[in-house]
Motif scaffolding. Structure first.
Motif, PDB file in Angstrom:
ATOM      1  N   PHE A   1       0.868  -1.083  -0.047  1.00 60.60           N
ATOM      2  CA  PHE A   1      -0.103  -0.362  -0.034  1.00 60.60           C
ATOM      3  C   PHE A   1       1.126   1.635   0.508  1.00 60.60           C
ATOM      4  O   PHE A   1       0.386   2.358  -0.593  1.00 60.60           O
ATOM      5  CB  PHE A   1      -1.231   0.415   0.897  1.00 60.60           C
ATOM      6  N   VAL A   2       1.926   1.139   0.829  1.00 55.69           N
ATOM      7  CA  VAL A   2       2.895   2.644   0.787  1.00 55.69           C
ATOM      8  C   VAL A   2       3.011   2.617  -0.409  1.00 55.69           C
ATOM      9  O   VAL A   2       3.486   3.566  -1.224  1.00 55.69           O
ATOM     10  CB  VAL A   2       3.883   1.894   2.154  1.00 55.69           C
ATOM     11  N   GLY A   3       3.446   1.383  -1.394  1.00 54.55           N
ATOM     12  CA  GLY A   3       4.846   1.662  -2.414  1.00 54.55           C
ATOM     13  C   GLY A   3       3.505   2.430  -3.749  1.00 54.55           C
ATOM     14  O   GLY A   3       4.266   2.539  -4.531  1.00 54.55           O
ATOM     15  N   TYR A   4       2.134   1.910  -3.016  1.00 59.00           N
ATOM     16  CA  TYR A   4       1.837   2.514  -4.754  1.00 59.00           C
ATOM     17  C   TYR A   4       0.868   4.145  -4.219  1.00 59.00           C
ATOM     18  O   TYR A   4       1.039   4.099  -5.091  1.00 59.00           O
ATOM     19  CB  TYR A   4      -0.013   1.388  -4.432  1.00 59.00           C
ATOM     20  N   THR A   5       0.556   4.246  -2.998  1.00 59.85           N
ATOM     21  CA  THR A   5       0.683   6.023  -2.649  1.00 59.85           C
ATOM     22  C   THR A   5       2.322   6.667  -3.107  1.00 59.85           C
ATOM     23  O   THR A   5       1.505   7.472  -3.554  1.00 59.85           O
ATOM     24  CB  THR A   5       0.385   5.361  -1.144  1.00 59.85           C
ATOM     25  N   VAL A   6       3.211   5.942  -2.900  1.00 64.99           N
ATOM     26  CA  VAL A   6       4.278   7.302  -2.971  1.00 64.99           C
ATOM     27  C   VAL A   6       4.685   6.850  -4.669  1.00 64.99           C
ATOM     28  O   VAL A   6       4.526   8.059  -5.612  1.00 64.99           O
ATOM     29  CB  VAL A   6       5.694   6.171  -2.396  1.00 64.99           C
ATOM     30  N   GLN A   7       3.740   6.221  -5.889  1.00 64.85           N
ATOM     31  CA  GLN A   7       4.169   5.614  -6.745  1.00 64.85           C
ATOM     32  C   GLN A   7       3.219   6.443  -7.406  1.00 64.85           C
ATOM     33  O   GLN A   7       3.677   7.461  -8.242  1.00 64.85           O
ATOM     34  CB  GLN A   7       3.503   4.285  -6.865  1.00 64.85           C
ATOM     35  N   TYR A   8       1.420   7.029  -7.163  1.00 65.65           N
ATOM     36  CA  TYR A   8       0.648   7.919  -7.419  1.00 65.65           C
ATOM     37  C   TYR A   8       0.863   8.867  -6.962  1.00 65.65           C
ATOM     38  O   TYR A   8       0.397   9.876  -7.576  1.00 65.65           O
ATOM     39  CB  TYR A   8      -0.334   7.379  -6.803  1.00 65.65           C
ATOM     40  N   GLY A   9       1.398   9.576  -5.903  1.00 72.55           N
ATOM     41  CA  GLY A   9       1.894  10.485  -5.427  1.00 72.55           C
ATOM     42  C   GLY A   9       2.877  11.528  -6.279  1.00 72.55           C
ATOM     43  O   GLY A   9       2.788  12.326  -6.545  1.00 72.55           O
ATOM     44  N   CYS A  10       3.992  10.376  -6.850  1.00 74.83           N
ATOM     45  CA  CYS A  10       5.659  11.301  -7.540  1.00 74.83           C
ATOM     46  C   CYS A  10       4.568  11.260  -9.053  1.00 74.83           C
ATOM     47  O   CYS A  10       4.876  12.316  -9.490  1.00 74.83           O
ATOM     48  CB  CYS A  10       6.185   9.596  -7.727  1.00 74.83           C
ATOM     49  N   ILE A  11       3.832  10.241  -9.447  1.00 75.78           N
ATOM     50  CA  ILE A  11       3.564  10.393 -10.766  1.00 75.78           C
ATOM     51  C   ILE A  11       1.881  12.047 -10.796  1.00 75.78           C
ATOM     52  O   ILE A  11       2.149  13.245 -11.283  1.00 75.78           O
ATOM     53  CB  ILE A  11       2.040   9.335 -11.283  1.00 75.78           C
ATOM     54  N   ALA A  12       1.279  12.142  -9.363  1.00 79.67           N
ATOM     55  CA  ALA A  12       0.452  13.821  -9.493  1.00 79.67           C
ATOM     56  C   ALA A  12       1.143  14.672  -9.256  1.00 79.67           C
ATOM     57  O   ALA A  12       0.764  15.682  -9.817  1.00 79.67           O
ATOM     58  CB  ALA A  12      -0.074  13.322  -7.828  1.00 79.67           C
ATOM     59  N   HIS A  13       2.012  14.866  -8.754  1.00 78.80           N
ATOM     60  CA  HIS A  13       2.948  15.847  -7.919  1.00 78.80           C
ATOM     61  C   HIS A  13       3.858  16.374 -10.068  1.00 78.80           C
ATOM     62  O   HIS A  13       4.065  18.029 -10.239  1.00 78.80           O
ATOM     63  CB  HIS A  13       4.710  15.340  -7.075  1.00 78.80           C
ATOM     64  N   CYS A  14       4.450  14.957 -10.436  1.00 80.94           N
ATOM     65  CA  CYS A  14       4.853  15.251 -11.946  1.00 80.94           C
ATOM     66  C   CYS A  14       3.876  15.689 -12.513  1.00 80.94           C
ATOM     67  O   CYS A  14       3.932  16.824 -13.778  1.00 80.94           O
ATOM     68  CB  CYS A  14       5.550  14.027 -12.387  1.00 80.94           C
ATOM     69  N   THR A  15       2.859  15.649 -12.584  1.00 81.61           N
ATOM     70  CA  THR A  15       1.641  15.711 -13.426  1.00 81.61           C
ATOM     71  C   THR A  15       1.362  17.419 -13.271  1.00 81.61           C
ATOM     72  O   THR A  15       1.305  18.362 -14.275  1.00 81.61           O
ATOM     73  CB  THR A  15       0.442  15.102 -13.150  1.00 81.61           C
ATOM     74  N   PHE A  16       0.974  17.799 -11.893  1.00 77.15           N
ATOM     75  CA  PHE A  16       0.866  19.469 -11.371  1.00 77.15           C
ATOM     76  C   PHE A  16       2.012  19.944 -12.129  1.00 77.15           C
ATOM     77  O   PHE A  16       2.046  21.564 -11.939  1.00 77.15           O
ATOM     78  CB  PHE A  16       0.574  19.508  -9.865  1.00 77.15           C
ATOM     79  N   GLU A  17       3.441  19.812 -11.714  1.00 72.34           N
ATOM     80  CA  GLU A  17       4.713  20.573 -12.113  1.00 72.34           C
ATOM     81  C   GLU A  17       4.845  20.244 -13.387  1.00 72.34           C
ATOM     82  O   GLU A  17       5.275  21.766 -13.944  1.00 72.34           O
ATOM     83  CB  GLU A  17       5.582  19.588 -11.348  1.00 72.34           C
ATOM     84  N   TYR A  18       4.261  19.920 -14.305  1.00 71.98           N
ATOM     85  CA  TYR A  18       5.752  20.021 -15.782  1.00 71.98           C
ATOM     86  C   TYR A  18       4.281  19.880 -16.543  1.00 71.98           C
ATOM     87  O   TYR A  18       4.608  20.290 -17.785  1.00 71.98           O
ATOM     88  CB  TYR A  18       5.815  18.087 -15.868  1.00 71.98           C
ATOM     89  N   VAL A  19       2.845  19.473 -16.150  1.00 75.32           N
ATOM     90  CA  VAL A  19       1.484  19.145 -17.528  1.00 75.32           C
ATOM     91  C   VAL A  19       0.684  20.630 -17.416  1.00 75.32           C
ATOM     92  O   VAL A  19       0.380  21.443 -17.541  1.00 75.32           O
ATOM     93  CB  VAL A  19       1.026  17.925 -17.078  1.00 75.32           C
TER      94      VAL A  19
END
Length: 170
Positions: free
Chosen positions: A12-30
């Protein structure tokens, strides 16, 4: 049982970190959704309108005169501004005070933009704090999402404030 619980927790922690990274990159670069507040961009954007600000133009140095941008405030890094780009580096800007009594000309320095609100009588912008460093631009507003009756791309400046430009190549 403890091993199974630990495995599920780590998964669960692994998936949370992965989705958090995807969300961060989306909001920062898209791009990101922004709720605008204040009267400075009326009538184009009014208080509590929701807009989409894309980040690609900023990263590709494709911000143009007439674009509406979200930028960090030059005086308060915790505050964002929503303003229209009136001038780019090298452009000659005719400025005036809120009462339109005095007028002067200024050239936008290298690496800066000149930002103004569409509601000139009720906007604190480059007329008050001067040119804004390009690095403070967070994104270009490309779409109004809310309210639904005004959904769509944004119009040109109602004040038609974008005037003469002067570049070194001219």
């Amino acid at each position: 049982m403890l091993r199974s619980l630990l495995g599920k927790t780590l998964g669960f922690v692994g998936y949370t970190v992965q989705y958090g990274c995807i969300a961060h990159c989306t909001f920062e670069y898209v791009g990101e959704f922004v709720i605008c507040s204040g009267p400075s961009m009326e009538p184009t954007i009014v208080n509590q309108d929701i807009v989409f600000s894309e980040r690609m133009s900023r990263h590709l140095c494709k911000i143009q005169t007439g674009d509406i941008v979200i930028a960090k405030s030059p005086f308060d890094p915790n505050m964002n501004l929503c303003k229209r780009v009136i001038g780019l580096e090298g452009d000659k800007i005719c400025t005036s005070g809120p009462s339109d009594v005095f007028k002067s000309h200024t050239y936008v320095p290298k690496g800066h933009v000149w930002l103004e609100g569409d509601n000139l009588r009720n906007s604190t912008d480059s007329r008050s704090y001067g040119p804004v460093p390009y690095a403070l631009i967070r994104g270009r507003v490309c779409l109004k999402l809310w309210p639904l009756h005004s959904f769509g791309t944004l119009s040109e400046s109602p004040t038609r404030r974008i005037t003469e430009t002067h570049h070194d190549s001219d």
